[in-house]
Design an enzyme around this catalytic site. Structure first.
Site, PDB file in Angstrom:
ATOM      1  N   LEU A 182      43.390  42.012  44.262  1.00 37.09           N
ATOM      2  CA  LEU A 182      42.933  42.102  42.877  1.00 37.09           C
ATOM      3  C   LEU A 182      41.417  42.347  42.896  1.00 37.09           C
ATOM      4  CD1 LEU A 182      44.688  39.056  41.145  1.00 37.09           C
ATOM      5  CD2 LEU A 182      45.257  41.475  40.905  1.00 37.09           C
ATOM      6  N   GLU A 225      42.565  33.621  33.410  1.00 35.73           N
ATOM      7  CA  GLU A 225      43.591  34.666  33.415  1.00 35.73           C
ATOM      8  C   GLU A 225      44.748  34.219  34.326  1.00 35.73           C
ATOM      9  OE1 GLU A 225      45.881  37.945  33.436  1.00 35.73           O
ATOM     10  OE2 GLU A 225      44.944  37.481  35.347  1.00 35.73           O
TER      11      GLU A 225
END
Ligand code: NDP
Length: 241
Positions: free
Chosen positions: A27, A34
């Site tokens: 990521l 999140e």
């Protein structure tokens, strides 16, 4: 015998303005709120659902991008898709059905497994990545086996994370793209928007705030979140019939 209903899949993904979702197998961001949203969405089981669990389906590379101490993702049935199979592959990948992780060869096989007695009864099934699996699920027509019915999107408005090397296929029309940009306070003349390939007609519609809260079983933040100079919004999209 009654025909089994197709498995309803929910893809959950965080994407940039140009639908970037990863770089170098990882990521591009690290956002704890999140992650908490992801954990809550994929773990929560509705009231009165007894001993049901949720399932998360992912590609082999996404499985390997999760640090070994955090996998399988706990409290959820983990299903990993790979062309590798057998006990050796399970061992090498650290997959063990006794700990609610399973290795299968396709999305169809994942749907069969989750509808069988080899796993606990399932409440919701999330497709959690990566790019290859999202693309396959978004491009496939509904089938007897499974259908992709919802997209849970975290739209990252800024920064641009231009280094992304994998992307989600565009699922919005140009009006829907403009609406997202307007919401984020970004002008339509920004160059990023020109890189997208909008759909000619609506295939997905944005759920209302109320529908999103209902889906999550409680209030969701509907504004712009800010974390470590990253601005993002949580969204839920429904596939149109
Ligand atoms: P994937 O996680 O989609 O895994 C790809 C692998 O899955 C393939 O190599 C293959 O495994 C297996 N696979 C895929 N399709 C099939 C099929 N039809 N049949 C059988 N096996 C299949 O990898 P990607 O590289 O596409 O995505 C990983 C990236 O996505 C990373 O950067 C990750 O961080 C990011 N990501 C981002 C998310 C976000 O929300 N932003 C969420 C999840 C991931 P094999 O090679 O073993 O045969």
């Amino acid at each position: 015998m009654a025909q089994q209903k197709p498995l309803s899949l929910i893809a959950i993904v965080a994407i940039t303005r140009t639908n970037g979702l990863g770089v170098n197998g990882q990521l591009p961001w690290r956002l704890s709120r999140e992650m908490a949203h992801f954990r809550k969405a994929t773990s929560a089981v509705g009231e009165n659902e007894g001993s049901k669990m949720n399932a998360v389906i992912m590609g082999r590379k996404t499985w390997q991008s999760i640090p070994p101490k955090f996998r399988p993702l706990k409290g959820r049935v983990n299903v990993v898709i790979s062309r590798q199979s057998g006990k050796e592959a399970e061992k090498e990948l650290g997959i063990s059905p006794e700990e609610h992780s399973h290795l299968v060869s396709s999305l169809d096989a994942a749907a069969d497994l989750l509808g069988s007695s080899s796993t606990p009864s399932i409440y919701r099934t999330f497709l959690i990545g990566g790019a290859q699996l999202y693309k396959e699920a978004m491009e496939r027509e509904r089938s007897q086996s499974w259908s992709l019915d919802k997209l849970m999107i975290t739209r990252i408005h800024s920064p641009a994370f231009e280094e992304c090397d994998v992307f989600l296929p565009e699922f919005r029309t140009s009006d829907q793209i403009k609406e997202d940009e307007r919401f984020a306070g970004i002008g339509n003349d920004e160059p990023a928007i020109g890189k997208l390939k909008p759909l000619p007609e609506q295939k997905w519609s944005a759920a209302s705030d109320q529908q999103f809260d209902q889906f999550m079983g409680g209030p969701v933040s509907h504004g712009i979140e800010e974390e470590k100079d990253v601005r993002y919004t949580f969204q839920l999209w429904d596939r149109k019939e």
